[in-house]
Design a protein around this motif. Structure first.
Motif, PDB file in Angstrom:
ATOM      1  N   ALA A 147       0.809  -1.228   0.000  1.00 14.29           N
ATOM      2  CA  ALA A 147       0.000   0.000   0.000  1.00 14.29           C
ATOM      3  C   ALA A 147       0.839   1.272   0.000  1.00 14.29           C
ATOM      4  O   ALA A 147       0.559   2.188  -0.787  1.00 14.29           O
ATOM      5  CB  ALA A 147      -0.971  -0.022   1.176  1.00 14.29           C
ATOM      6  N   PRO A 148       1.863   1.389   0.849  1.00 12.83           N
ATOM      7  CA  PRO A 148       2.611   2.660   0.871  1.00 12.83           C
ATOM      8  C   PRO A 148       3.316   2.981  -0.444  1.00 12.83           C
ATOM      9  O   PRO A 148       3.608   4.150  -0.721  1.00 12.83           O
ATOM     10  CB  PRO A 148       3.642   2.430   1.996  1.00 12.83           C
ATOM     11  N   ASN A 149       3.573   1.966  -1.251  1.00  9.21           N
ATOM     12  CA  ASN A 149       4.273   2.158  -2.516  1.00  9.21           C
ATOM     13  C   ASN A 149       3.341   2.271  -3.719  1.00  9.21           C
ATOM     14  O   ASN A 149       3.792   2.249  -4.866  1.00  9.21           O
ATOM     15  CB  ASN A 149       5.252   1.000  -2.741  1.00  9.21           C
ATOM     16  N   GLY A 150       2.052   2.363  -3.446  1.00  9.25           N
ATOM     17  CA  GLY A 150       1.089   2.479  -4.533  1.00  9.25           C
ATOM     18  C   GLY A 150       0.907   1.206  -5.330  1.00  9.25           C
ATOM     19  O   GLY A 150       0.370   1.238  -6.445  1.00  9.25           O
ATOM     20  N   LEU A 151       1.303   0.082  -4.759  1.00  8.27           N
ATOM     21  CA  LEU A 151       1.209  -1.202  -5.468  1.00  8.27           C
ATOM     22  C   LEU A 151      -0.024  -2.004  -5.058  1.00  8.27           C
ATOM     23  O   LEU A 151      -0.248  -3.090  -5.573  1.00  8.27           O
ATOM     24  CB  LEU A 151       2.478  -2.030  -5.221  1.00  8.27           C
ATOM     25  N   LEU A 152      -0.797  -1.461  -4.134  1.00  8.97           N
ATOM     26  CA  LEU A 152      -2.105  -2.016  -3.787  1.00  8.97           C
ATOM     27  C   LEU A 152      -3.134  -0.977  -4.189  1.00  8.97           C
ATOM     28  O   LEU A 152      -3.225   0.097  -3.590  1.00  8.97           O
ATOM     29  CB  LEU A 152      -2.196  -2.313  -2.288  1.00  8.97           C
ATOM     30  N   THR A 153      -3.885  -1.263  -5.240  1.00  4.29           N
ATOM     31  CA  THR A 153      -4.881  -0.319  -5.740  1.00  4.29           C
ATOM     32  C   THR A 153      -6.253  -0.972  -5.754  1.00  4.29           C
ATOM     33  O   THR A 153      -6.384  -2.195  -5.651  1.00  4.29           O
ATOM     34  CB  THR A 153      -4.532   0.158  -7.160  1.00  4.29           C
ATOM     35  N   GLN A 154      -7.268  -0.106  -5.900  1.00  4.32           N
ATOM     36  CA  GLN A 154      -8.642  -0.595  -5.981  1.00  4.32           C
ATOM     37  C   GLN A 154      -9.166  -0.251  -7.376  1.00  4.32           C
ATOM     38  O   GLN A 154      -9.084   0.906  -7.800  1.00  4.32           O
ATOM     39  CB  GLN A 154      -9.479   0.024  -4.875  1.00  4.32           C
ATOM     40  N   HIS A 155      -9.666  -1.258  -8.055  1.00  8.57           N
ATOM     41  CA  HIS A 155     -10.094  -1.088  -9.443  1.00  8.57           C
ATOM     42  C   HIS A 155     -11.027   0.112  -9.582  1.00  8.57           C
ATOM     43  O   HIS A 155     -11.989   0.259  -8.831  1.00  8.57           O
ATOM     44  CB  HIS A 155     -10.797  -2.354  -9.928  1.00  8.57           C
ATOM     45  N   ASP A 156     -10.727   0.957 -10.542  1.00 14.01           N
ATOM     46  CA  ASP A 156     -11.523   2.161 -10.801  1.00 14.01           C
ATOM     47  C   ASP A 156     -12.199   1.995 -12.160  1.00 14.01           C
ATOM     48  O   ASP A 156     -11.575   2.139 -13.203  1.00 14.01           O
ATOM     49  CB  ASP A 156     -10.628   3.393 -10.794  1.00 14.01           C
ATOM     50  N   ALA A 157     -13.481   1.684 -12.129  1.00 14.27           N
ATOM     51  CA  ALA A 157     -14.227   1.437 -13.363  1.00 14.27           C
ATOM     52  C   ALA A 157     -14.563   2.711 -14.115  1.00 14.27           C
ATOM     53  O   ALA A 157     -15.166   2.652 -15.196  1.00 14.27           O
ATOM     54  CB  ALA A 157     -15.517   0.671 -13.042  1.00 14.27           C
ATOM     55  N   GLU A 158     -14.163   3.871 -13.576  1.00  9.39           N
ATOM     56  CA  GLU A 158     -14.451   5.153 -14.225  1.00  9.39           C
ATOM     57  C   GLU A 158     -13.178   5.904 -14.633  1.00  9.39           C
ATOM     58  O   GLU A 158     -13.253   7.075 -14.992  1.00  9.39           O
ATOM     59  CB  GLU A 158     -15.298   6.032 -13.299  1.00  9.39           C
ATOM     60  N   ASP A 159     -12.039   5.241 -14.575  1.00  7.70           N
ATOM     61  CA  ASP A 159     -10.782   5.871 -14.978  1.00  7.70           C
ATOM     62  C   ASP A 159     -10.437   5.442 -16.402  1.00  7.70           C
ATOM     63  O   ASP A 159      -9.971   4.322 -16.617  1.00  7.70           O
ATOM     64  CB  ASP A 159      -9.657   5.476 -14.025  1.00  7.70           C
ATOM     65  N   PRO A 160     -10.659   6.288 -17.402  1.00 11.66           N
ATOM     66  CA  PRO A 160     -10.421   5.863 -18.788  1.00 11.66           C
ATOM     67  C   PRO A 160      -8.971   5.474 -19.054  1.00 11.66           C
ATOM     68  O   PRO A 160      -8.698   4.634 -19.919  1.00 11.66           O
ATOM     69  CB  PRO A 160     -10.833   7.095 -19.608  1.00 11.66           C
ATOM     70  N   ASP A 161      -8.040   6.062 -18.304  1.00  9.49           N
ATOM     71  CA  ASP A 161      -6.631   5.739 -18.505  1.00  9.49           C
ATOM     72  C   ASP A 161      -6.250   4.387 -17.914  1.00  9.49           C
ATOM     73  O   ASP A 161      -5.171   3.862 -18.210  1.00  9.49           O
ATOM     74  CB  ASP A 161      -5.745   6.830 -17.896  1.00  9.49           C
ATOM     75  N   ALA A 162      -7.110   3.847 -17.054  1.00 10.49           N
ATOM     76  CA  ALA A 162      -6.815   2.573 -16.392  1.00 10.49           C
ATOM     77  C   ALA A 162      -7.625   1.424 -16.968  1.00 10.49           C
ATOM     78  O   ALA A 162      -7.658   0.332 -16.387  1.00 10.49           O
ATOM     79  CB  ALA A 162      -7.063   2.697 -14.899  1.00 10.49           C
ATOM     80  N   LEU A 163      -8.301   1.645 -18.101  1.00 13.08           N
ATOM     81  CA  LEU A 163      -9.132   0.617 -18.726  1.00 13.08           C
ATOM     82  C   LEU A 163      -8.649   0.371 -20.151  1.00 13.08           C
ATOM     83  O   LEU A 163      -8.074   1.246 -20.794  1.00 13.08           O
ATOM     84  CB  LEU A 163     -10.598   1.062 -18.753  1.00 13.08           C
ATOM     85  N   VAL A 164      -8.924  -0.840 -20.647  1.00 17.12           N
ATOM     86  CA  VAL A 164      -8.613  -1.162 -22.035  1.00 17.12           C
ATOM     87  C   VAL A 164      -9.787  -1.941 -22.622  1.00 17.12           C
ATOM     88  O   VAL A 164     -10.334  -2.841 -21.978  1.00 17.12           O
ATOM     89  CB  VAL A 164      -7.296  -1.965 -22.160  1.00 17.12           C
ATOM     90  N   HIS A 165     -10.177  -1.562 -23.831  1.00 21.97           N
ATOM     91  CA  HIS A 165     -11.284  -2.234 -24.514  1.00 21.97           C
ATOM     92  C   HIS A 165     -10.715  -3.361 -25.361  1.00 21.97           C
ATOM     93  O   HIS A 165      -9.893  -3.130 -26.248  1.00 21.97           O
ATOM     94  CB  HIS A 165     -12.052  -1.237 -25.393  1.00 21.97           C
TER      95      HIS A 165
END
Length: 529
Positions: A147-165
């Motif tokens: 978590a402190p290193n940003g390696l534990l994230t929670q899926h963001d279904a509204e972040d266009p940069d974090a999704l791929v079609h």
């Protein structure tokens, strides 16, 4: 001695009163002679050495998969996704299964020299987990390392940069998932199968997807065509997820699926009477019931809620299997049914059930009226294989206080859905056509979902759609002991006592109706013959 299987009791004059849940309380009700009560099987024996079983599963996968250590190498990108706070119910005592499994995956990755590892909570459109909830699921060692290193994230279904079609299925369904997961050399998914609906392709195709994908199967038409969400081969929800999952695989996303099952040891020692058969209660059980009932009667609802949400279940792992998604899921569902299945002969005119304080979507929160409907009509009604427990045109009677109360942090869009949508129509098709898009795309709801601990703006719609099959099948729904205004807003009938509800039900199904009580939790699945 082997645990006893599920049991169907025929009620006669000597049968003691039956326990009904009523939110954060419970009561004993005398059922009419000739009624049936369905009891869950007793908890099956857990694995004696869970750590050894996990390692065996990872090194001896099923389906077309190499052992996990052979798939790990220096320089690769590894992503581990896992189920969120909605599983298991109640939350289990530490250590959580997710911690036990992920620790071994991480150990194997370290031994192989993998240094690009990320963890993702598979939220779909659920609320973000809090730090204490994540620490409970993962353990402090994993949390503090990632978590402190940003390696534990929670899926963001509204972040266009974090999704791929990834494309569309043959049915025109968009498949859009988490970009990090899709582009990794290997995606390991860690699942807990609380019920037969969980796991399989649903893990990635739903848990790591976006609204653009979810709308294809989280809609009233799909729900009405799903003749039990717990029976994969009769569920259009599953069919859609399976099409999406196969497209994900064809797109080159390599998934190593790990699924686990639990026994149904649901309550700690102080509440063990809740999972026993009433005629077998001993003096200790009767005293436990009386003490708990009297204490809860004197406790304000919000404090009773806090007490119950602090309960941790003594669930234990009964199986773990890993490898190719479909091969894994076949073994998993067999193990789920081995613990939960109860053979029931024939349907009933009236089905009764007591609703407890918890569902997948109100952990550490209030069970608002929409979630009351979803728990009863969306989940417990669908706990069957073959055909529903209650006949077409029959009546469902549920006991729950159904307060006109919402958690504004977790369920902000629920408040507006209840006030603005259900006040105009309760028809799932009309609800979807007239209102869904505005809630799904509302910037404020999206902001709260992405930055706070709120369920997505469209989530109350999905919970209402979850009721669509039951609403189409039933002749009436009656809630006993609920806030009449809230019950009527749902489109249901309100009754003050079970006796009153049975009289109202007889007006729908006729005189001398048959009655079956679903004695849950613990969870059971009715195999209706």
């Amino acid at each position: 001695m082997s645990p006893r299987p599920g049991f169907v009791l025929d009620v006669d004059r000597s049968t003691p009163p039956t326990l009904f849940w009523h939110g954060e309380r419970f009561s004993l009700e005398k059922l009419p002679e000739g009624s049936r009560v369905i009891y869950a099987p007793e908890p099956i024996d857990p694995l004696k050495d869970p750590s050894a079983a996990i390692r065996a599963a990872l090194t001896h996968p099923v389906g077309d998969q190499d052992p996990l250590p052979e798939q790990l190498r220096p320089g690769m990108q590894l992503t581990i996704a896992f189920d969120d706070i909605s599983l298991p119910l109640p939350p289990m005592e530490r250590p959580d299964i997710r911690q036990l499994v992920i620790e071994q995956v991480l150990d194997m990755a370290a031994e192989a020299g993998v240094d690009d590892v990320a963890l993702i909570v598979a939220l779909a459109l659920h609320r973000r987990m809090t730090e204490p909830e994540l620490r409970h699921a993962l353990g402090d060692r994993i949390y503090d390392a990632f978590a402190p290193n940003g390696l534990l994230t929670q899926h963001d279904a509204e972040d266009p940069d974090a999704l791929v079609h990834l494309g569309q299925t043959e049915e025109g369904e968009d498949v859009e998932i988490n970009k990090r997961a899709a582009e990794s050399d290997l995606l390991v998914y860690v699942n807990i199968n609380l019920v037969a609906m969980d796991g399989g392709h649903k893990s990635v195709a739903t848990g790591l997807s976006s609204y653009k994908s979810l709308r294809h199967h989280h809609n009233p038409q799909t729900m009405q065509q799903s003749r039990s969400f717990m029976d994969q081969h009769r569920s259009e929800l599953h069919s859609s997820n399976w099409r999406m999952g196969r497209l994900i695989a064809e797109s080159g996303v390599k998934v190593f699926q790990i699924e686990t099952t639990l026994n149904n040891d649901t309550f700690p020692t102080a509440f063990k009477f809740l999972q026993k058969r009433e005629w077998e209660w001993k003096a200790k059980d009767r005293l436990g019931y009386l003490a708990a009932s009297k204490a809860l009667d004197r406790t304000p609802a919000r404090y009773a809620r806090q007490i119950f949400h602090s309960v941790k279940a003594p669930h234990r792992m009964t199986s773990v299997q890993a490898g190719e998604v479909e091969a894994v899921h076949k073994l998993t569902t067999d193990n789920v049914w081995a613990q939960q299945g109860v053979v029931v002969e024939g349907q009933t005119d009236i089905l009764t059930m007591g609703l407890p304080y918890i569902s997948p979507y109100n952990v550490n929160s209030v069970l608002n009226p929409i979630l009351v409907a979803c728990l009863g009509l969306g989940y417990l009604f669908n706990m069957y294989r073959g055909k529903p427990l209650v006949r077409e045109g029959g009546v469902l009677i549920m006991t729950h206080p159904t307060p006109w109360e919402f958690n504004p942090v977790h369920h902000p869009s629920y408040i507006d859905f209840f006030e603005q949508v259900l006040s105009q129509t309760t028809d799932p098709i009309e609800v979807a056509d007239r209102f869904e898009e505005s809630f799904a795309t509302d910037p404020w709801y999206i902001h709260l979902y992405r930055t706070g601990h709120a369920y997505h703006g469209v989530h109350p719609f999905y919970m209402w759609y979850w009721c669509a099959h039951a609403l189409q099948h039933l002749g009436a729904v009656i809630i006993v002991g609920g806030d009449p205004a809230a019950v009527h807003r749902l489109g249901f009938r309100a009754a003050s006592t079970l006796a009153d509800a049975l009289e109202m039900a007889a007006d729908v199904v006729g005189p001398s109706p048959s009655l079956t009580h679903l004695h849950a939790p613990p969870i059971l699945m009715a195999d209706v013959q």
